[in-house]
Design a protein around this motif. Sequence first.
Motif, PDB file in Angstrom:
ATOM      1  N   MET A 163       0.850  -1.167   0.000  1.00  0.00           N
ATOM      2  CA  MET A 163       0.000   0.000   0.000  1.00  0.00           C
ATOM      3  C   MET A 163       0.902   1.238   0.000  1.00  0.00           C
ATOM      4  O   MET A 163       1.758   1.385   0.861  1.00  0.00           O
ATOM      5  N   ASP A 164       0.691   2.118  -0.969  1.00  0.00           N
ATOM      6  CA  ASP A 164       1.506   3.327  -1.082  1.00  0.00           C
ATOM      7  C   ASP A 164       0.995   4.403  -0.140  1.00  0.00           C
ATOM      8  O   ASP A 164      -0.203   4.696  -0.109  1.00  0.00           O
ATOM      9  N   LEU A 165       1.925   5.009   0.605  1.00  0.00           N
ATOM     10  CA  LEU A 165       1.589   6.057   1.555  1.00  0.00           C
ATOM     11  C   LEU A 165       1.960   7.414   0.977  1.00  0.00           C
ATOM     12  O   LEU A 165       3.074   7.610   0.489  1.00  0.00           O
ATOM     13  N   HIS A 166       1.006   8.341   1.050  1.00  0.00           N
ATOM     14  CA  HIS A 166       1.208   9.688   0.527  1.00  0.00           C
ATOM     15  C   HIS A 166       0.807  10.695   1.588  1.00  0.00           C
ATOM     16  O   HIS A 166      -0.111  10.443   2.375  1.00  0.00           O
ATOM     17  N   VAL A 167       1.484  11.839   1.574  1.00  0.00           N
ATOM     18  CA  VAL A 167       1.203  12.887   2.548  1.00  0.00           C
ATOM     19  C   VAL A 167       1.092  14.218   1.821  1.00  0.00           C
ATOM     20  O   VAL A 167       2.010  14.613   1.093  1.00  0.00           O
ATOM     21  N   ARG A 168      -0.035  14.871   2.008  1.00  0.00           N
ATOM     22  CA  ARG A 168      -0.189  16.257   1.547  1.00  0.00           C
ATOM     23  C   ARG A 168       0.486  17.085   2.623  1.00  0.00           C
ATOM     24  O   ARG A 168       0.005  17.194   3.742  1.00  0.00           O
ATOM     25  N   TYR A 169       1.649  17.633   2.287  1.00  0.00           N
ATOM     26  CA  TYR A 169       2.540  18.248   3.257  1.00  0.00           C
ATOM     27  C   TYR A 169       2.421  19.770   3.240  1.00  0.00           C
ATOM     28  O   TYR A 169       2.681  20.404   2.222  1.00  0.00           O
ATOM     29  N   GLU A 170       2.017  20.336   4.369  1.00  0.00           N
ATOM     30  CA  GLU A 170       1.887  21.787   4.504  1.00  0.00           C
ATOM     31  C   GLU A 170       3.194  22.448   4.925  1.00  0.00           C
ATOM     32  O   GLU A 170       3.433  23.601   4.601  1.00  0.00           O
ATOM     33  N   GLY A 171       4.005  21.759   5.713  1.00  0.00           N
ATOM     34  CA  GLY A 171       5.289  22.313   6.137  1.00  0.00           C
ATOM     35  C   GLY A 171       5.185  23.388   7.194  1.00  0.00           C
ATOM     36  O   GLY A 171       6.083  24.232   7.302  1.00  0.00           O
ATOM     37  N   ASP A 172       4.124  23.377   8.004  1.00  0.00           N
ATOM     38  CA  ASP A 172       3.956  24.423   9.015  1.00  0.00           C
ATOM     39  C   ASP A 172       4.300  23.973  10.432  1.00  0.00           C
ATOM     40  O   ASP A 172       4.099  24.702  11.385  1.00  0.00           O
ATOM     41  N   ASP A 173       4.858  22.773  10.568  1.00  0.00           N
ATOM     42  CA  ASP A 173       5.304  22.286  11.875  1.00  0.00           C
ATOM     43  C   ASP A 173       6.828  22.354  11.962  1.00  0.00           C
ATOM     44  O   ASP A 173       7.513  22.532  10.960  1.00  0.00           O
ATOM     45  N   ASP A 174       7.333  22.149  13.163  1.00  0.00           N
ATOM     46  CA  ASP A 174       8.773  22.096  13.383  1.00  0.00           C
ATOM     47  C   ASP A 174       9.350  20.940  12.559  1.00  0.00           C
ATOM     48  O   ASP A 174       8.986  19.778  12.785  1.00  0.00           O
ATOM     49  N   PRO A 175      10.242  21.231  11.600  1.00  0.00           N
ATOM     50  CA  PRO A 175      10.786  20.163  10.738  1.00  0.00           C
ATOM     51  C   PRO A 175      11.484  19.041  11.509  1.00  0.00           C
ATOM     52  O   PRO A 175      11.489  17.900  11.070  1.00  0.00           O
ATOM     53  N   LYS A 176      12.039  19.363  12.679  1.00  0.00           N
ATOM     54  CA  LYS A 176      12.739  18.342  13.471  1.00  0.00           C
ATOM     55  C   LYS A 176      11.776  17.348  14.107  1.00  0.00           C
ATOM     56  O   LYS A 176      12.157  16.235  14.436  1.00  0.00           O
ATOM     57  N   LYS A 177      10.515  17.758  14.297  1.00  0.00           N
ATOM     58  CA  LYS A 177       9.518  16.887  14.927  1.00  0.00           C
ATOM     59  C   LYS A 177       8.530  16.315  13.921  1.00  0.00           C
ATOM     60  O   LYS A 177       7.632  15.573  14.295  1.00  0.00           O
ATOM     61  N   CYS A 178       8.705  16.646  12.666  1.00  0.00           N
ATOM     62  CA  CYS A 178       7.736  16.254  11.640  1.00  0.00           C
ATOM     63  C   CYS A 178       7.885  14.774  11.267  1.00  0.00           C
ATOM     64  O   CYS A 178       8.892  14.364  10.697  1.00  0.00           O
ATOM     65  N   THR A 179       6.871  13.991  11.592  1.00  0.00           N
ATOM     66  CA  THR A 179       6.943  12.554  11.312  1.00  0.00           C
ATOM     67  C   THR A 179       6.823  12.270   9.814  1.00  0.00           C
ATOM     68  O   THR A 179       7.401  11.301   9.324  1.00  0.00           O
ATOM     69  N   ALA A 180       6.098  13.110   9.076  1.00  0.00           N
ATOM     70  CA  ALA A 180       5.957  12.899   7.631  1.00  0.00           C
ATOM     71  C   ALA A 180       7.303  13.073   6.926  1.00  0.00           C
ATOM     72  O   ALA A 180       7.651  12.293   6.037  1.00  0.00           O
ATOM     73  N   ARG A 181       8.042  14.098   7.312  1.00  0.00           N
ATOM     74  CA  ARG A 181       9.368  14.321   6.706  1.00  0.00           C
ATOM     75  C   ARG A 181      10.299  13.140   6.981  1.00  0.00           C
ATOM     76  O   ARG A 181      11.071  12.733   6.112  1.00  0.00           O
ATOM     77  N   LYS A 182      10.224  12.609   8.186  1.00  0.00           N
ATOM     78  CA  LYS A 182      11.076  11.468   8.531  1.00  0.00           C
ATOM     79  C   LYS A 182      10.698  10.250   7.686  1.00  0.00           C
ATOM     80  O   LYS A 182      11.569   9.535   7.189  1.00  0.00           O
ATOM     81  N   LEU A 183       9.397  10.019   7.512  1.00  0.00           N
ATOM     82  CA  LEU A 183       8.960   8.911   6.652  1.00  0.00           C
ATOM     83  C   LEU A 183       9.492   9.094   5.236  1.00  0.00           C
ATOM     84  O   LEU A 183       9.947   8.135   4.610  1.00  0.00           O
ATOM     85  N   ALA A 184       9.439  10.302   4.728  1.00  0.00           N
ATOM     86  CA  ALA A 184       9.919  10.577   3.370  1.00  0.00           C
ATOM     87  C   ALA A 184      11.433  10.362   3.267  1.00  0.00           C
ATOM     88  O   ALA A 184      11.920   9.828   2.260  1.00  0.00           O
ATOM     89  N   ARG A 185      12.177  10.763   4.304  1.00  0.00           N
ATOM     90  CA  ARG A 185      13.634  10.562   4.292  1.00  0.00           C
ATOM     91  C   ARG A 185      13.991   9.094   4.163  1.00  0.00           C
ATOM     92  O   ARG A 185      15.010   8.738   3.575  1.00  0.00           O
ATOM     93  N   PHE A 186      13.160   8.218   4.709  1.00  0.00           N
ATOM     94  CA  PHE A 186      13.415   6.781   4.643  1.00  0.00           C
ATOM     95  C   PHE A 186      12.651   6.108   3.496  1.00  0.00           C
ATOM     96  O   PHE A 186      12.533   4.884   3.460  1.00  0.00           O
ATOM     97  N   ASP A 187      12.114   6.910   2.592  1.00  0.00           N
ATOM     98  CA  ASP A 187      11.338   6.402   1.443  1.00  0.00           C
ATOM     99  C   ASP A 187      10.160   5.525   1.862  1.00  0.00           C
ATOM    100  O   ASP A 187       9.828   4.545   1.194  1.00  0.00           O
ATOM    101  N   LEU A 188       9.526   5.888   2.966  1.00  0.00           N
ATOM    102  CA  LEU A 188       8.363   5.144   3.445  1.00  0.00           C
ATOM    103  C   LEU A 188       7.053   5.837   3.088  1.00  0.00           C
ATOM    104  O   LEU A 188       5.981   5.255   3.234  1.00  0.00           O
TER     105      LEU A 188
END
Length: 167
Positions: A1-26
């Motif tokens: 199942m492919d996971l997608h995130v509509r990313y607003e970018g308005d949270d602290d980048p260090k705490k952003c779980t979506a960014r971390k998932l993307a860094r690991f290609d998840l």
Amino acid sequence: MDLHVRYEGDDDPKKCTARKLARFDLAELHRSDRATPYGVVLNPHAERALSPADREEAERALVALDCSWESAGEAMFSLPGEHRALPYLVAANPVNFGRPMRLTTVEALAAALCILGEREHAERILAKFRWGETFLELNEEPLRRYADCADSSAVVAVQGEYLDRGE
């Protein structure tokens, strides 16, 4: 199942779980509604609860919105797709630990995966977070029960039991 995130970018980048998932290609991040694929959209304002009956549609894409809780109003959920609300669950993330329905993006995606019968996939994405396993432990019983439901109305009935208990 492919996971997608509509990313607003308005949270602290260090705490952003979506960014971390993307860094690991998840998961794949999208900066616009137009770029976000059609699929099942996790939306706390949706009229129907996510259930195993949504699995076929979610095979196209499972989409979450990553934005701050302050800007997570109904207007933010203009994405095309089949909108579904997650049932009652408790957060395990450090910011909202123990608070019902205050999930991070990764918690929302993992919960949806569990409900849709993809527990191993949920474990894989949560493994990138120190508290990831705690989310599954805190919500073990409700996630199992929601995954056993036939449809949205059955999920809502099970959710009602947790809400009646005041958990």
